[in-house]
Design a protein around this motif. Structure first.
Motif, PDB file in Angstrom:
ATOM      1  N   HIS A  36      -1.064 -64.405   5.465  1.00  0.00           N
ATOM      2  CA  HIS A  36      -2.016 -63.779   4.536  1.00  0.00           C
ATOM      3  C   HIS A  36      -1.298 -63.401   3.236  1.00  0.00           C
ATOM      4  CE1 HIS A  36      -5.837 -61.928   3.559  1.00  0.00           C
ATOM      5  NE2 HIS A  36      -5.186 -60.907   3.045  1.00  0.00           N
ATOM      6  N   ARG A  37      -0.108 -62.833   3.401  1.00  0.00           N
ATOM      7  CA  ARG A  37       0.671 -62.438   2.223  1.00  0.00           C
ATOM      8  C   ARG A  37       1.108 -63.667   1.429  1.00  0.00           C
ATOM      9  NH1 ARG A  37       4.725 -57.460   1.847  1.00  0.00           N
ATOM     10  NH2 ARG A  37       2.673 -56.560   1.528  1.00  0.00           N
ATOM     11  N   GLY A  40      -1.771 -65.144  -0.367  1.00  0.00           N
ATOM     12  CA  GLY A  40      -2.178 -64.272  -1.476  1.00  0.00           C
ATOM     13  C   GLY A  40      -1.318 -64.501  -2.704  1.00  0.00           C
ATOM     14  N   LEU A  43      -1.986 -68.079  -4.055  1.00  0.00           N
ATOM     15  CA  LEU A  43      -3.265 -68.161  -4.760  1.00  0.00           C
ATOM     16  C   LEU A  43      -3.174 -67.518  -6.139  1.00  0.00           C
ATOM     17  CD1 LEU A  43      -5.773 -67.326  -1.887  1.00  0.00           C
ATOM     18  CD2 LEU A  43      -5.635 -69.476  -3.137  1.00  0.00           C
ATOM     19  N   SER A  44      -2.410 -66.431  -6.238  1.00  0.00           N
ATOM     20  CA  SER A  44      -2.263 -65.777  -7.531  1.00  0.00           C
ATOM     21  C   SER A  44      -1.665 -66.741  -8.547  1.00  0.00           C
ATOM     22  CB  SER A  44      -1.366 -64.544  -7.404  1.00  0.00           C
ATOM     23  OG  SER A  44      -1.867 -63.665  -6.424  1.00  0.00           O
ATOM     24  N   HIS A  90      -6.998 -67.452   3.376  1.00  0.00           N
ATOM     25  CA  HIS A  90      -6.935 -66.062   2.902  1.00  0.00           C
ATOM     26  C   HIS A  90      -8.322 -65.420   2.923  1.00  0.00           C
ATOM     27  CE1 HIS A  90      -4.766 -62.974   0.445  1.00  0.00           C
ATOM     28  NE2 HIS A  90      -5.981 -62.721   0.008  1.00  0.00           N
ATOM     29  N   GLY A  94      -9.036 -62.508   5.204  1.00  0.00           N
ATOM     30  CA  GLY A  94      -9.443 -61.311   4.468  1.00  0.00           C
ATOM     31  C   GLY A  94     -10.644 -60.661   5.142  1.00  0.00           C
ATOM     32  N   HIS A  97      -9.399 -58.845   8.008  1.00  0.00           N
ATOM     33  CA  HIS A  97      -8.864 -57.554   7.567  1.00  0.00           C
ATOM     34  C   HIS A  97      -9.987 -56.532   7.376  1.00  0.00           C
ATOM     35  CE1 HIS A  97      -4.557 -57.279   6.683  1.00  0.00           C
ATOM     36  NE2 HIS A  97      -4.565 -58.593   6.554  1.00  0.00           N
TER      37      HIS A  97
ATOM     38  N   GLN B  31      -8.871 -52.774  -3.768  1.00  0.00           N
ATOM     39  CA  GLN B  31      -8.504 -54.055  -3.155  1.00  0.00           C
ATOM     40  C   GLN B  31      -9.630 -54.548  -2.243  1.00  0.00           C
ATOM     41  OE1 GLN B  31      -4.639 -55.160  -2.886  1.00  0.00           O
ATOM     42  NE2 GLN B  31      -5.705 -57.099  -2.790  1.00  0.00           N
ATOM     43  N   ARG B  32     -10.244 -53.612  -1.514  1.00  0.00           N
ATOM     44  CA  ARG B  32     -11.356 -53.983  -0.612  1.00  0.00           C
ATOM     45  C   ARG B  32     -12.608 -54.362  -1.387  1.00  0.00           C
ATOM     46  NH1 ARG B  32      -6.711 -52.870   1.386  1.00  0.00           N
ATOM     47  NH2 ARG B  32      -6.659 -53.533   3.552  1.00  0.00           N
ATOM     48  N   ALA B  35     -12.167 -57.691  -2.804  1.00  0.00           N
ATOM     49  CA  ALA B  35     -12.173 -58.695  -1.730  1.00  0.00           C
ATOM     50  C   ALA B  35     -13.602 -59.034  -1.330  1.00  0.00           C
ATOM     51  CB  ALA B  35     -11.389 -58.189  -0.520  1.00  0.00           C
ATOM     52  N   ILE B  39     -15.753 -62.858  -1.826  1.00  0.00           N
ATOM     53  CA  ILE B  39     -16.249 -63.766  -0.773  1.00  0.00           C
ATOM     54  C   ILE B  39     -17.402 -64.631  -1.303  1.00  0.00           C
ATOM     55  CG2 ILE B  39     -17.174 -63.951   1.562  1.00  0.00           C
ATOM     56  CD1 ILE B  39     -15.816 -61.245   2.175  1.00  0.00           C
ATOM     57  N   HIS B  83      -7.912 -58.235  -8.200  1.00  0.00           N
ATOM     58  CA  HIS B  83      -7.468 -58.317  -6.802  1.00  0.00           C
ATOM     59  C   HIS B  83      -6.033 -58.849  -6.714  1.00  0.00           C
ATOM     60  CE1 HIS B  83      -8.182 -58.994  -2.439  1.00  0.00           C
ATOM     61  NE2 HIS B  83      -7.423 -60.059  -2.607  1.00  0.00           N
ATOM     62  N   GLY B  87      -2.830 -56.820  -5.298  1.00  0.00           N
ATOM     63  CA  GLY B  87      -2.120 -57.384  -4.153  1.00  0.00           C
ATOM     64  C   GLY B  87      -0.652 -57.624  -4.460  1.00  0.00           C
TER      65      GLY B  87
HETATM   66  C1  HEM Z   1      -7.955 -66.587  -5.498  1.00  0.00           C
HETATM   67  C2  HEM Z   1      -8.316 -65.540  -4.822  1.00  0.00           C
HETATM   68  C3  HEM Z   1      -7.392 -64.497  -4.222  1.00  0.00           C
HETATM   69  C4  HEM Z   1      -6.123 -64.113  -4.596  1.00  0.00           C
HETATM   70  C5  HEM Z   1      -5.296 -64.639  -5.770  1.00  0.00           C
HETATM   71  C6  HEM Z   1      -5.706 -63.081  -3.662  1.00  0.00           C
HETATM   72  C7  HEM Z   1      -4.467 -62.434  -3.685  1.00  0.00           C
HETATM   73  C8  HEM Z   1      -4.068 -61.468  -2.812  1.00  0.00           C
HETATM   74  C9  HEM Z   1      -2.754 -60.882  -2.749  1.00  0.00           C
HETATM   75  C10 HEM Z   1      -1.585 -61.235  -3.662  1.00  0.00           C
HETATM   76  C11 HEM Z   1      -2.759 -59.950  -1.752  1.00  0.00           C
HETATM   77  C12 HEM Z   1      -1.598 -59.068  -1.318  1.00  0.00           C
HETATM   78  C13 HEM Z   1      -1.014 -59.580  -0.016  1.00  0.00           C
HETATM   79  C14 HEM Z   1      -0.246 -58.551   0.749  1.00  0.00           C
HETATM   80  O1  HEM Z   1      -0.217 -57.360   0.399  1.00  0.00           O
HETATM   81  O2  HEM Z   1       0.347 -58.939   1.768  1.00  0.00           O
HETATM   82  C15 HEM Z   1      -4.073 -59.934  -1.183  1.00  0.00           C
HETATM   83  C16 HEM Z   1      -4.474 -59.086  -0.165  1.00  0.00           C
HETATM   84  C17 HEM Z   1      -5.733 -59.064   0.367  1.00  0.00           C
HETATM   85  N1  HEM Z   1      -6.757 -59.972   0.134  1.00  0.00           N
HETATM   86 FE1  HEM Z   1      -6.714 -61.392  -1.298  1.00  0.00          FE
HETATM   87  N2  HEM Z   1      -6.713 -62.836  -2.756  1.00  0.00           N
HETATM   88  C18 HEM Z   1      -7.758 -63.690  -3.065  1.00  0.00           C
HETATM   89  C19 HEM Z   1      -8.971 -63.786  -2.389  1.00  0.00           C
HETATM   90  C20 HEM Z   1      -9.370 -62.959  -1.366  1.00  0.00           C
HETATM   91  C21 HEM Z   1     -10.649 -63.046  -0.710  1.00  0.00           C
HETATM   92  C22 HEM Z   1     -11.762 -64.050  -1.005  1.00  0.00           C
HETATM   93  C23 HEM Z   1     -10.684 -62.087   0.222  1.00  0.00           C
HETATM   94  C24 HEM Z   1     -11.897 -61.895   1.098  1.00  0.00           C
HETATM   95  C25 HEM Z   1     -12.051 -61.065   2.024  1.00  0.00           C
HETATM   96  C26 HEM Z   1      -9.410 -61.357   0.165  1.00  0.00           C
HETATM   97  C27 HEM Z   1      -9.040 -60.271   0.952  1.00  0.00           C
HETATM   98  C28 HEM Z   1      -7.842 -59.606   0.901  1.00  0.00           C
HETATM   99  C29 HEM Z   1      -7.524 -58.405   1.658  1.00  0.00           C
HETATM  100  C30 HEM Z   1      -8.436 -57.665   2.612  1.00  0.00           C
HETATM  101  C31 HEM Z   1      -6.204 -58.060   1.315  1.00  0.00           C
HETATM  102  C32 HEM Z   1      -5.409 -56.860   1.818  1.00  0.00           C
HETATM  103  C33 HEM Z   1      -4.573 -57.240   2.981  1.00  0.00           C
HETATM  104  C34 HEM Z   1      -3.687 -56.121   3.450  1.00  0.00           C
HETATM  105  O3  HEM Z   1      -4.107 -54.948   3.433  1.00  0.00           O
HETATM  106  O4  HEM Z   1      -2.558 -56.410   3.871  1.00  0.00           O
HETATM  107  N3  HEM Z   1      -8.629 -61.929  -0.819  1.00  0.00           N
HETATM  108  N4  HEM Z   1      -4.858 -60.877  -1.831  1.00  0.00           N
END
Ligand code: HEM
Lengths: 140, 131
Positions: A36-37, A40, A43-44, A90, A94, A97, B31-32, B35, B39, B83, B87
Motif C-alpha cells: 500500500h505504501r 502510494g 502513484l504520487s 491502492h 484503501g 483501510h 487523508q480519509r 481517499a 474512489i 491526498h 501521504g
Molecule cells: C493517484 C491516486 C493516489 C495517490 C497518489 C495516493 C497516495 C498515497 C500515499 C503516498 C499514501 C501514504 C502511504 C503510507 O503512509 O504508507 C496513501 C495512503 C492512503 N491512501 Fe492513497 N493515494 C491515491 C489514491 C487512493 C485511493 C483511491 C484511495 C481509496 C480508498 C486511497 C486510500 C488511502 C488510505 C486509506 C491511505 C492511508 C493508509 C494508512 O493509514 O496507512 N488512496 N495514499
C-alpha cells in the motif's frame, strides 16, 4: 512459564522477537501493508504523467503528439500498465483501510481474506481496463 | 515553566521533539476524506481515459472542456494532490529523522503538490475556456 525462551532470557518474561528478515517469510497481511505504501509513493510520482497529458492537451497538436507517442511507446505502455495496476491495488486496499478505520474486519482471518480479495480485484480491474482500452483502440 | 528546573531542555525544544499536539487528527481525517472522494473520481477518470484510448486531440479537448468533466477533473486534481501530499508526509516522517533534511523534504513535497496541482488545474481551465 518456564519454557526455553524464558530460561534463555535469564528467567525473565520473554520479550517479543522481531523477525529475522532474511529467513522470515512475510505474511500476506504484512506484504499488503508495505505494498500500500509502495503503490502510494509510486502513484504520487506517476500522477505527473497525468499532468504531462493535461499540459500537452492544453498546449496544442505538437505537444499532444509527442506525449501520445511516448505513452504509446513500449516504455510508456509499461509505465501506464504499472500505474493502472498500482492504482487499482491502492484503491482496493484503501477501501480495506477505510473498513478497518470504521472498526470492521480487523481479525487475522478476515484481514488475510481481504488481502487476497484486494489482489484479485487489482489484477481483474487492470486486465478489464486494458482489454476494453484495446477494444476501443481497435474500433477506431 | 517549572519543569525547566528539572530539565535542561527548553519548552520549545521539548515541543519540537514531541511535535504539534493538535495536528494529527486533522491530518488523519483529511487523508480519509480525500481517499473517499478519490474512489468515485478515479473510477470515473479511468473509465473516461479508457474510452478516449487513441482519440485525436480535438476529441480529448472537447471531453476535458465539457462542464461535467472539467469540474470533476478539477476536483480530482485537488483531491489527488492533497491526498498524495498528506501521504508522502507520513512516509517522510516515518523514515527521515534528521530534522533539517525532514523539513526540507516536507516543504519540497508541499511545494511540488501545489505547483503540479496548479499546472494541471490551469491546463484544464485553459482548455475549458478555449485558450
Ligand atoms: C493517484 C491516486 C493516489 C495517490 C497518489 C495516493 C497516495 C498515497 C500515499 C503516498 C499514501 C501514504 C502511504 C503510507 O503512509 O504508507 C496513501 C495512503 C492512503 N491512501 Fe492513497 N493515494 C491515491 C489514491 C487512493 C485511493 C483511491 C484511495 C481509496 C480508498 C486511497 C486510500 C488511502 C488510505 C486509506 C491511505 C492511508 C493508509 C494508512 O493509514 O496507512 N488512496 N495514499
Amino acid at each position: 512459564m518456564a519454557n526455553d525462551q524464558t530460561r534463555a532470557a535469564g528467567g525473565k518474561r520473554p520479550r517479543p522477537l522481531s523477525p529475522h528478515l532474511q529467513v522470515y517469510r512475510l505474511p500476506v497481511t504484512a506484504l499488503s501493508s508495505i505494498t500500500h505504501r509502495a503503490t502510494g509513493v509510486a502513484l504520487s510520482v506517476g500522477t505527473l504523467l497525468l499532468v504531462c497529458w493535461l499540459v500537452a492537451a492544453a498546449n496544442g497538436p505538437a505537444a499532444f503528439a509527442s506525449v501520445s507517442a511516448f505513452i504509446g511507446s513500449p516504455i510508456g505502455m509499461v509505465l501506464l500498465f504499472g500505474w493502472s495496476l498500482a492504482l487499482f491495488y491502492h484503491l482496493g486496499n484503501g477501501i480495506r483501510h477505510l473498513f478497518w478505520d470504521a472498526g470492521h474486519g480487523f481479525d487475522i482471518a478476515t484481514a488475510e481474506k481481504s488481502a487476497y480479495a484486494v489482489i484479485a480485484f487489482a489484477v481483474g480491474a487492470t486486465l478489464l481496463a486494458w482489454i476494453v482500452a484495446f477494444a476501443v483502440l481497435g474500433g477506431r | 515553566m517549572s519543569d525547566n528546573t528539572s530539565s535542561l531542555r527548553s519548552p520549545l525544544g521539548r515541543a519540537r521533539g514531541l511535535g504539534s499536539a493538535k495536528d494529527g487528527t486533522h491530518h488523519w481525517w483529511a487523508q480519509r476524506v480525500t481517499a473517499i472522494a478519490l474512489i468515485p473520481l478515479l473510477l470515473w477518470f479511468v473509465a473516461s481515459i479508457v474510452s478516449l484510448a487513441g482519440a485525436p486531440l480535438p476529441a480529448v479537448q472537447a471531453w476535458i472542456a465539457s462542464p461535467i468533466s472539467a469540474v470533476l477533473l478539477l476536483s480530482l486534481i485537488v483531491a489527488v494532490f492533497h491526498h498524495a501530499q498528506l501521504g508522502l508526509q507520513v512516509v517522510i516522517e516515518d523514515y527521515v529523522h534528521a530534522e533539517g533534511v525532514k523539513l526540507v523534504l516536507l516543504l519540497a513535497v508541499k511545494g511540488a503538490a501545489w505547483l503540479f496541482g496548479g499546472i494541471a488545474a490551469f491546463s484544464v481551465l485553459k482548455i475549458a475556456f478555449g485558450g
